[in-house]
Design a protein around this motif. Structure first.
Motif, short mmCIF file in Angstrom:
data_model
loop_
_atom_site.label_atom_id
_atom_site.label_comp_id
_atom_site.label_asym_id
_atom_site.label_seq_id
_atom_site.Cartn_x
_atom_site.Cartn_y
_atom_site.Cartn_z
N LEU A 216 0.78 -1.18 -0.04
CA LEU A 216 0.17 0.04 0.06
C LEU A 216 1.10 1.27 -0.01
N LYS A 217 1.99 0.96 0.83
CA LYS A 217 2.82 2.41 0.80
C LYS A 217 3.49 2.70 -0.60
N ALA A 218 3.95 1.46 -1.29
CA ALA A 218 4.31 1.52 -2.60
C ALA A 218 3.40 2.47 -3.60
N VAL A 219 2.09 2.03 -3.54
CA VAL A 219 1.04 2.75 -4.41
C VAL A 219 1.05 4.06 -3.97
N TRP A 220 1.03 4.42 -2.74
CA TRP A 220 0.87 5.91 -2.28
C TRP A 220 1.91 6.85 -2.40
N GLN A 221 3.09 6.07 -2.38
CA GLN A 221 4.36 6.56 -2.82
C GLN A 221 4.42 6.98 -4.38
N ILE A 246 -5.42 -3.58 -2.27
CA ILE A 246 -5.50 -3.37 -1.00
C ILE A 246 -6.00 -1.74 -0.87
N ASN A 247 -5.60 -0.87 -1.90
CA ASN A 247 -6.14 0.46 -1.84
C ASN A 247 -7.41 0.45 -2.35
N GLU A 248 -7.86 -0.26 -3.16
CA GLU A 248 -9.34 -0.54 -3.51
C GLU A 248 -10.06 -0.91 -2.44
N HIS A 255 -10.59 8.00 -0.67
CA HIS A 255 -9.59 8.91 -1.14
C HIS A 255 -9.31 8.64 -2.64
N ALA A 256 -9.64 9.74 -3.49
CA ALA A 256 -9.31 9.62 -4.87
C ALA A 256 -7.95 10.09 -5.10
N ASN A 257 -7.38 9.90 -6.44
CA ASN A 257 -5.98 10.26 -6.65
C ASN A 257 -5.94 11.94 -6.43
N PRO A 258 -4.98 12.21 -5.73
CA PRO A 258 -4.93 13.85 -5.50
C PRO A 258 -4.39 14.53 -6.88
N ARG A 259 -4.30 13.90 -7.81
CA ARG A 259 -3.99 14.72 -9.03
C ARG A 259 -5.27 15.76 -9.27
N TRP A 260 -6.33 15.26 -8.96
CA TRP A 260 -7.62 16.10 -9.38
C TRP A 260 -7.59 17.37 -8.55
#
Length: 567
Positions: A216-221, A246-248, A255-260
């Motif tokens: 999960l940390k790898a995805v959030w990083q 795991i994130n799903e 939490h949506a992707n913060p790029r928005w």
């Protein structure tokens, strides 16, 4: 430790909010009492507060029971308050500024600050970290920042606005900018914060901390831009795939992707080189404190600052839309004068379009400007008396006004400034500071008995008379020598028509012109008709010789004004 807890964390938020709210409510109550208690104008026009409240309630009831007035009320609300169409027709850039700040801040206040009471009620799936709410919040912030940028640009480049801008204006802009910048900075700091991530996992995560948490940390990083200081997180396609699953299961619902967050996310990329410092010192917590404390300071400051117009200007616009300048009852007039002073936004529209505004360059008197007079009248009404030595200058600024009503017609807040000017002049006259023209006439009439009257011989002075020479050099005044005393001006003068007096010197226009031809300028200046003239221009319009009689009277007044006051 207990004292430390009061200065940090949730306790800081709680007690600072209630203190700010208490100050705000006390300020609003104080203002409401003042609206019905304070008076602008002569003391003889003072109306008891109880009568003003009754008149206000009667007027409100009259709106409620009238379908036509209700329709007009909602029409004004939509066109003038919500869409601000009168302002758009007047100045497009200023309209964009107001709309950006007004609607952007309104969205942030109702759907972000009050999200627990509004957003979560209206939207069943609302989360501040989901879309489209994250993007909309950034959009609202950009609108406010755009409006602030336009406000600063106008204050720094517009000639008149630059002259009347004060530190209060820039303080309001700075406080609003601090709220917006700290908000964007807070969101950017949260995006990169490993502390925020760990708090989230600890509170909401249900997973195998040894195998699933690293994935999960790898995805959030990689995808959410979180920085984990001092940790080397392996990143492989298999780990990323597991992390997404795991994130799903654990995070995607909230939490949506913060790029928005199209402003905060680029900001997080910009501060990522300093992410270690941010995370070690939990600067996201510091930014949170700065953000909500600046919001609470603004809340407490609102009733005592120009921010009050956020509440009063919409009401003033609706009053103007419903009644215009035709309020009949004296009780409601007294209330509206005080209320209008608090609805002024200090936008400078009245000053920018004031016909006598250029006289500031001559007199260096800021109270020539309507916006500055509004500020001074408001301060006086709310208990800050003017220094005696400044009253003369304020009186000058008040009576220089031509009462053309242009300021009231153009005011984007719907203020009835004409009524305020009239009431203020009444108070000045009561305080022995009447119109300077009246004061000069009275002074000259007091000195007149000391001079030789018409019973004594009038000496025709030889040589050049400086006043006559000045008039001859003037485009308007030079025409006086064309007069052949046909008496057309006197026969058309409404003042003479009322008094019926033409024998005593100075009672008729032709006598003044004839005195100037003979070089008797002191007699001309002392003539009562010069000071009683209504400036209706009938004499000038009907003169067969084209003598600019009214303009000559103006010039004689101006010469006397210069002699009396040195300006």
């Amino acid at each position: 430790m207990a004292f430390y807890d009061l200065l940090t964390g949730p306790m800081l938020y709680t007690w600072s909010f209630f203190i700010a709210l208490a100050i705000f409510l006390i300020g609003i109550i104080y203002r409401l009492i003042g609206f019905f208690r304070l008076t602008i104008g002569p003391t003889r026009t003072e109306v008891p507060a109880a009568d003003r409240i009754k008149a206000f309630l009667a007027g409100l009831f009259g709106i409620i029971v009238s379908p036509a007035r209700i329709f007009h009320f909602f029409k004004t609300l939509i066109l003038d308050v919500v869409l601000q169409l009168p302002l758009m027709r007047q100045n497009r850039l200023k309209w964009v500024m107001h709309i950006c700040i007004y609607w952007g801040f309104a969205w942030l206040f109702f759907f972000h600050a009050l999200e627990g009471y509004i957003s979560e009620v209206i939207f069943s799936n609302y989360m501040s970290t989901l879309n489209p709410f994250m993007a909309l919040r950034n959009m609202a912030g950009v609108m406010v920042m755009g409006g602030i940028a336009i406000a600063i640009y106008r204050r720094r480049t517009h000639f008149r606005l630059k002259q009347i801008s004060t530190h209060h204006d820039y303080l309001a802009i700075a406080l609003l900018a601090l709220i917006m910048i700290s908000g964007f900075g807070l969101e950017a700091a949260k995006i990169i914060s490993s502390g925020v991530f760990n708090d989230m996992v600890e509170e909401y995560g249900f997973m195998d901390y040894d195998e699933e948490l690293p994935a999960l940390k790898a995805v959030w990083q990689e995808e959410y831009n979180v920085y984990f200081p001092g940790e080397s997180i392996p990143v492989t396609p298999e780990i990323i795939e597991l992390g997404r699953m795991i994130n799903e299961d654990n995070c995607a619902a909230c939490h949506a992707n913060p790029r928005w967050a199209f402003v905060s996310y680029p900001a997080s990329l910009a501060i990522k080189p300093a992410a270690g410092f941010f995370n070690r010192n939990r600067l996201d917590v510091l930014l949170l404190n700065i953000h909500f404390l600046s919001c609470f300071i603004a809340l407490a400051y609102l009733p005592f600052s120009k921010f009050l117009h956020i509440l009063t200007t919409p009401v003033s616009l609706m009053i103007s839309g419903l009644a215009g300048q035709q309020i009949k009852r004296d009780e409601n007039k007294a209330t509206r004068r005080i209320f209008d002073l608090s609805a002024c936004t200090q936008c400078g529209t009245c000053t920018s379009h004031c016909a006598v505004g250029p006289l500031f360059e001559i007199f260096d008197n800021p109270w020539v400007f309507p916006s500055e007079r509004v500020t001074r009248i408001r301060e006086s009404a709310w208990g800050r008396p003017m220094d005696p030595e400044l009253k003369e200058a304020f009186s000058q600024g008040s009576f220089i006004c031509t009462m053309c009503n242009k300021c009231s017609q153009l005011c984007p807040a719907g203020l009835n400034l004409q009524d305020i000017w009239q009431a203020t002049r009444g108070r000045l006259a009561e305080e022995s500071l009447p119109d300077p023209v009246i004061r000069m006439r009275e002074r000259r009439q007091k000195r007149k008995p000391e001079k030789a009257g018409l019973e004594a011989p009038v000496a025709i002075k030889p040589g050049e008379n400086p006043v006559v020479a000045s008039l001859k050099s003037s485009l308007q005044g030079a025409t006086f020598s064309q007069c052949y005393t046909c008496l057309t001006c006197t026969s058309t003068c409404p003042v003479v028509g009322v008094t019926g007096e033409t024998q005593a010197f100075g009672s008729a226009p032709h006598q003044v012109i004839h005195a100037l031809i003979l070089g008797q300028t002191d007699l001309a200046k002392d003539a009562s008709i010069v000071w009683d003239c209504l400036t209706c221009y009938k004499c000038q319009e009907n003169c067969p010789q084209g003598v600019r009689i009214t303009d000559i009277f103006y010039q004689l007044r101006n010469m006397e004004y210069h002699q009396e006051f040195g300006i």
